[in-house]
Design a protein around this motif. Structure first.
Motif, PDB file in Angstrom:
ATOM      1  N   GLU A  58       0.845  -1.196   0.000  1.00 27.00           N
ATOM      2  CA  GLU A  58       0.000   0.000   0.000  1.00 27.00           C
ATOM      3  C   GLU A  58       0.880   1.246   0.000  1.00 27.00           C
ATOM      4  O   GLU A  58       2.013   1.239   0.497  1.00 27.00           O
ATOM      5  N   VAL A  59       0.336   2.341  -0.552  1.00 22.89           N
ATOM      6  CA  VAL A  59       1.087   3.593  -0.670  1.00 22.89           C
ATOM      7  C   VAL A  59       0.808   4.463   0.547  1.00 22.89           C
ATOM      8  O   VAL A  59      -0.348   4.795   0.839  1.00 22.89           O
ATOM      9  N   LEU A  60       1.878   4.828   1.252  1.00 25.69           N
ATOM     10  CA  LEU A  60       1.744   5.706   2.408  1.00 25.69           C
ATOM     11  C   LEU A  60       1.560   7.151   1.982  1.00 25.69           C
ATOM     12  O   LEU A  60       0.727   7.881   2.518  1.00 25.69           O
ATOM     13  N   THR A  61       2.358   7.591   1.041  1.00 24.91           N
ATOM     14  CA  THR A  61       2.306   8.958   0.545  1.00 24.91           C
ATOM     15  C   THR A  61       3.077   9.008  -0.766  1.00 24.91           C
ATOM     16  O   THR A  61       3.659   7.993  -1.207  1.00 24.91           O
ATOM     17  N   THR A  62       3.120  10.168  -1.400  1.00 23.83           N
ATOM     18  CA  THR A  62       3.873  10.338  -2.649  1.00 23.83           C
ATOM     19  C   THR A  62       4.684  11.622  -2.554  1.00 23.83           C
ATOM     20  O   THR A  62       4.131  12.703  -2.310  1.00 23.83           O
ATOM     21  N   VAL A  63       6.005  11.505  -2.728  1.00 28.88           N
ATOM     22  CA  VAL A  63       6.904  12.656  -2.629  1.00 28.88           C
ATOM     23  C   VAL A  63       7.568  12.848  -3.983  1.00 28.88           C
ATOM     24  O   VAL A  63       8.204  11.933  -4.521  1.00 28.88           O
ATOM     25  N   ASN A  64       7.415  14.039  -4.545  1.00 26.18           N
ATOM     26  CA  ASN A  64       7.982  14.334  -5.866  1.00 26.18           C
ATOM     27  C   ASN A  64       7.576  13.273  -6.888  1.00 26.18           C
ATOM     28  O   ASN A  64       8.378  12.846  -7.718  1.00 26.18           O
ATOM     29  N   GLU A  65       6.321  12.824  -6.770  1.00 24.53           N
ATOM     30  CA  GLU A  65       5.725  11.831  -7.663  1.00 24.53           C
ATOM     31  C   GLU A  65       6.352  10.439  -7.518  1.00 24.53           C
ATOM     32  O   GLU A  65       6.153   9.585  -8.373  1.00 24.53           O
ATOM     33  N   VAL A  66       7.080  10.207  -6.431  1.00 24.38           N
ATOM     34  CA  VAL A  66       7.613   8.878  -6.130  1.00 24.38           C
ATOM     35  C   VAL A  66       6.785   8.290  -4.981  1.00 24.38           C
ATOM     36  O   VAL A  66       6.827   8.820  -3.868  1.00 24.38           O
ATOM     37  N   PRO A  67       6.028   7.213  -5.248  1.00 19.62           N
ATOM     38  CA  PRO A  67       5.231   6.622  -4.166  1.00 19.62           C
ATOM     39  C   PRO A  67       6.124   6.030  -3.082  1.00 19.62           C
ATOM     40  O   PRO A  67       7.204   5.486  -3.362  1.00 19.62           O
ATOM     41  N   VAL A  68       5.676   6.152  -1.838  1.00 14.78           N
ATOM     42  CA  VAL A  68       6.365   5.540  -0.699  1.00 14.78           C
ATOM     43  C   VAL A  68       5.556   4.298  -0.324  1.00 14.78           C
ATOM     44  O   VAL A  68       4.403   4.400   0.105  1.00 14.78           O
ATOM     45  N   LEU A  69       6.169   3.113  -0.506  1.00 14.39           N
ATOM     46  CA  LEU A  69       5.460   1.847  -0.361  1.00 14.39           C
ATOM     47  C   LEU A  69       5.672   1.237   1.023  1.00 14.39           C
ATOM     48  O   LEU A  69       6.736   1.380   1.629  1.00 14.39           O
ATOM     49  N   LEU A  70       4.658   0.541   1.482  1.00 14.12           N
ATOM     50  CA  LEU A  70       4.709  -0.139   2.774  1.00 14.12           C
ATOM     51  C   LEU A  70       5.079  -1.600   2.541  1.00 14.12           C
ATOM     52  O   LEU A  70       4.327  -2.358   1.929  1.00 14.12           O
ATOM     53  N   TRP A  71       6.257  -1.996   3.021  1.00  7.92           N
ATOM     54  CA  TRP A  71       6.738  -3.366   2.843  1.00  7.92           C
ATOM     55  C   TRP A  71       7.056  -3.981   4.205  1.00  7.92           C
ATOM     56  O   TRP A  71       7.386  -3.271   5.163  1.00  7.92           O
ATOM     57  N   LEU A  72       7.006  -5.295   4.263  1.00  7.25           N
ATOM     58  CA  LEU A  72       7.332  -6.018   5.487  1.00  7.25           C
ATOM     59  C   LEU A  72       8.837  -6.226   5.606  1.00  7.25           C
ATOM     60  O   LEU A  72       9.498  -6.618   4.630  1.00  7.25           O
ATOM     61  N   GLY A  73       9.374  -5.970   6.801  1.00  5.15           N
ATOM     62  CA  GLY A  73      10.797  -6.186   7.038  1.00  5.15           C
ATOM     63  C   GLY A  73      11.219  -5.607   8.372  1.00  5.15           C
ATOM     64  O   GLY A  73      10.617  -4.641   8.862  1.00  5.15           O
ATOM     65  N   GLU A  74      12.243  -6.205   8.955  1.00  2.04           N
ATOM     66  CA  GLU A  74      12.735  -5.758  10.256  1.00  2.04           C
ATOM     67  C   GLU A  74      13.754  -4.625  10.140  1.00  2.04           C
ATOM     68  O   GLU A  74      13.888  -3.811  11.043  1.00  2.04           O
ATOM     69  N   VAL A  75      14.500  -4.584   9.012  1.00  2.00           N
ATOM     70  CA  VAL A  75      15.564  -3.587   8.842  1.00  2.00           C
ATOM     71  C   VAL A  75      14.994  -2.343   8.174  1.00  2.00           C
ATOM     72  O   VAL A  75      14.390  -2.439   7.099  1.00  2.00           O
ATOM     73  N   PRO A  76      15.147  -1.168   8.775  1.00  4.52           N
ATOM     74  CA  PRO A  76      14.629   0.053   8.146  1.00  4.52           C
ATOM     75  C   PRO A  76      15.305   0.325   6.802  1.00  4.52           C
ATOM     76  O   PRO A  76      16.429  -0.118   6.555  1.00  4.52           O
ATOM     77  N   ASN A  77      14.596   1.063   5.950  1.00  9.19           N
ATOM     78  CA  ASN A  77      15.156   1.435   4.646  1.00  9.19           C
ATOM     79  C   ASN A  77      16.095   2.624   4.850  1.00  9.19           C
ATOM     80  O   ASN A  77      15.691   3.781   4.743  1.00  9.19           O
ATOM     81  N   TYR A  78      17.366   2.362   5.128  1.00  7.83           N
ATOM     82  CA  TYR A  78      18.315   3.415   5.462  1.00  7.83           C
ATOM     83  C   TYR A  78      19.220   3.785   4.293  1.00  7.83           C
ATOM     84  O   TYR A  78      20.056   4.696   4.399  1.00  7.83           O
ATOM     85  N   ARG A  79      19.086   3.083   3.151  1.00  6.48           N
ATOM     86  CA  ARG A  79      19.963   3.365   2.008  1.00  6.48           C
ATOM     87  C   ARG A  79      19.237   2.985   0.722  1.00  6.48           C
ATOM     88  O   ARG A  79      18.241   2.272   0.733  1.00  6.48           O
ATOM     89  N   ALA A  80      19.764   3.482  -0.397  1.00  8.89           N
ATOM     90  CA  ALA A  80      19.244   3.076  -1.698  1.00  8.89           C
ATOM     91  C   ALA A  80      19.754   1.674  -2.015  1.00  8.89           C
ATOM     92  O   ALA A  80      20.882   1.313  -1.686  1.00  8.89           O
ATOM     93  N   LEU A  81      18.926   0.884  -2.681  1.00  6.70           N
ATOM     94  CA  LEU A  81      19.282  -0.500  -3.027  1.00  6.70           C
ATOM     95  C   LEU A  81      19.184  -0.685  -4.536  1.00  6.70           C
ATOM     96  O   LEU A  81      18.278  -0.146  -5.180  1.00  6.70           O
ATOM     97  N   GLY A  82      20.125  -1.454  -5.083  1.00  4.53           N
ATOM     98  CA  GLY A  82      20.102  -1.716  -6.515  1.00  4.53           C
ATOM     99  C   GLY A  82      21.133  -2.766  -6.871  1.00  4.53           C
ATOM    100  O   GLY A  82      21.690  -3.444  -5.992  1.00  4.53           O
TER     101      GLY A  82
END
Length: 379
Positions: free
Chosen positions: A87-111
């Motif tokens: 589910e989408v929490l909010t949208t910043v600069n037209e980039v949706p912020v998604l709600l995902w399951l996980g114990e580790v916070p999203n502290y960096r970009a992944l690729g």
């Protein structure tokens, strides 16, 4: 002769004055006897109880933080409950912020090339969505990139690289999760608190909103005077969303000081310590043990009742003022008929006492105060 006449007149005058005073005192009515007040023996229980308030607290709270930008689509409303991954929490600069399951916070970009527990969380999201990921756990390889690209496209979300720039279909191998595009939570559902997750057109703040999750906690607050009478294990009842909840009193909670509390000492001094289990501005607090199936939302409040003691079987209730003592100390009641009724007293609370006795019957009228009238007194 004249002197004797004067003496006679004085004596007669004094006698007349004495008779007048006596007549006036005789005419003054005696104080009226207090009229009798009666009560009835009832089979209602006598309850020794304490009143307090119950507050529902969040099981756990996670602050939502996103990079600086503008909210381009309104975020999830305060108080809303999000139950589904993705589910989408909010949208910043037209980039949706998604709600995902996980114990580790999203502290960096992944690729591509990233590795670690947070990459494994992204792979878990993709597998739960139905995508096959053959890359080693925690390694962001081509299969992870392919799955992520398809995941975003099928949800009408523009795929982006690590830096947040949109990519074409030919560039799918460079797809990533820019910093702030996902918020990982340990479990679902979550409840939005602390305001909406972004107001349309507003600049993002350090903390956009908070997410509450996990089993809610229940806290009972009572007065300082009543706290000393409480022991863990007593029954507590309160009403939540129209339903009566039966709970058990737990341990007294540690003291807490509200942020920014001001002490009475010199500037810069620490605020005064609160008494154990007492919050600044409130009374002592106790944890409540509540059945797991009770549905509650953090912030809900209710009045509560703690039953310390209840009169037992075979006892009736009467006002405490009705109980009398014989010379030998044996308690008794006086019925309206004038009969003396021997009793065995039980607990007393809130102006009432529990009484038992062989001659007691529910509905019998009992003298509470005053005196029986002559027609009611025994001959």
């Amino acid at each position: 002769m004249t002197g004797a006449l004067l003496i006679m007149l004085a004596v007669c005058g004094g006698l007349a004055l004495g008779i007048a005073i006596h007549n006036r005192e005789s005419a003054t009515p005696a104080p009226a006897a207090m009229p009798p007040v009666f009560g009835k023996l009832t089979d209602a229980p006598v309850l020794d109880r304490i009143s307090g308030s119950v507050t529902v607290s969040a099981g756990a709270t996670l602050a939502v933080r996103v990079p600086a930008g503008v909210i381009t689509r309104a975020g999830a409303a305060a108080g809303s409950v999000l139950e589904n991954e993705g589910e989408v929490l909010t949208t910043v600069n037209e980039v949706p912020v998604l709600l995902w399951l996980g114990e580790v916070p999203n502290y960096r970009a992944l690729g591509p090339g990233s590795s670690g527990a947070d990459v494994a969380q992204v792979q878990g999201v993709l597998r739960r969505a139905g995508y096959r990921i053959s890359d080693p756990a925690g390694e962001f390889g081509e299969h992870t990139a392919e799955g992520l690209y398809r995941y975003l496209r099928e949800r009408r979300i523009v795929p982006r690289d690590l830096g947040g720039q949109p990519i074409s279909a030919e560039e799918w191998r460079s797809v990533g999760v820019p910093l702030g595009m996902a918020v990982f939570v340990p479990e679902l559902p979550v409840r939005v608190s602390g305001g909406p997750c972004g107001t349309l057109g507003a600049q993002t703040e350090a903390e956009l909103c908070s997410l509450e999750f996990g089993a809610p906690g229940f806290v009972l607050e009572v007065s300082v005077a009543d706290a000393g009478r409480l022991e863990p294990g007593v029954a507590v009842s309160f009403t939540l969303a129209g339903s009566v909840v039966s709970a058990t009193l737990g341990e007294r909670l540690p003291a807490t000081i509200e942020p920014g509390a001001q002490g009475s000492g010199p500037p810069g001094s620490a605020p005064p310590a609160a008494a154990e289990g007492e919050a600044t501005g409130g009374g002592p607090r106790f944890a409540l043990l509540v059945p797991a199936d009770v549905a509650a939302v953090a912030g809900q409040q209710s009045r509560a009742e703690v039953i310390l003691a209840r009169s037992g079987e075979g006892f009736l209730r009467i006002e405490g003022a009705a109980i009398r003592d014989r010379a030998g100390g044996a308690p008794w009641l006086r019925a309206r008929s004038g009969e003396h009724l021997a009793i065995e007293p039980g607990i007393c609370a809130e102006g009432y006492c529990a009484v038992s006795g062989a001659d007691l019957r529910a509905g019998t009228e009992i003298l509470i105060s005053g005196e029986l009238e002559a027609s009611e007194a025994p001959g």
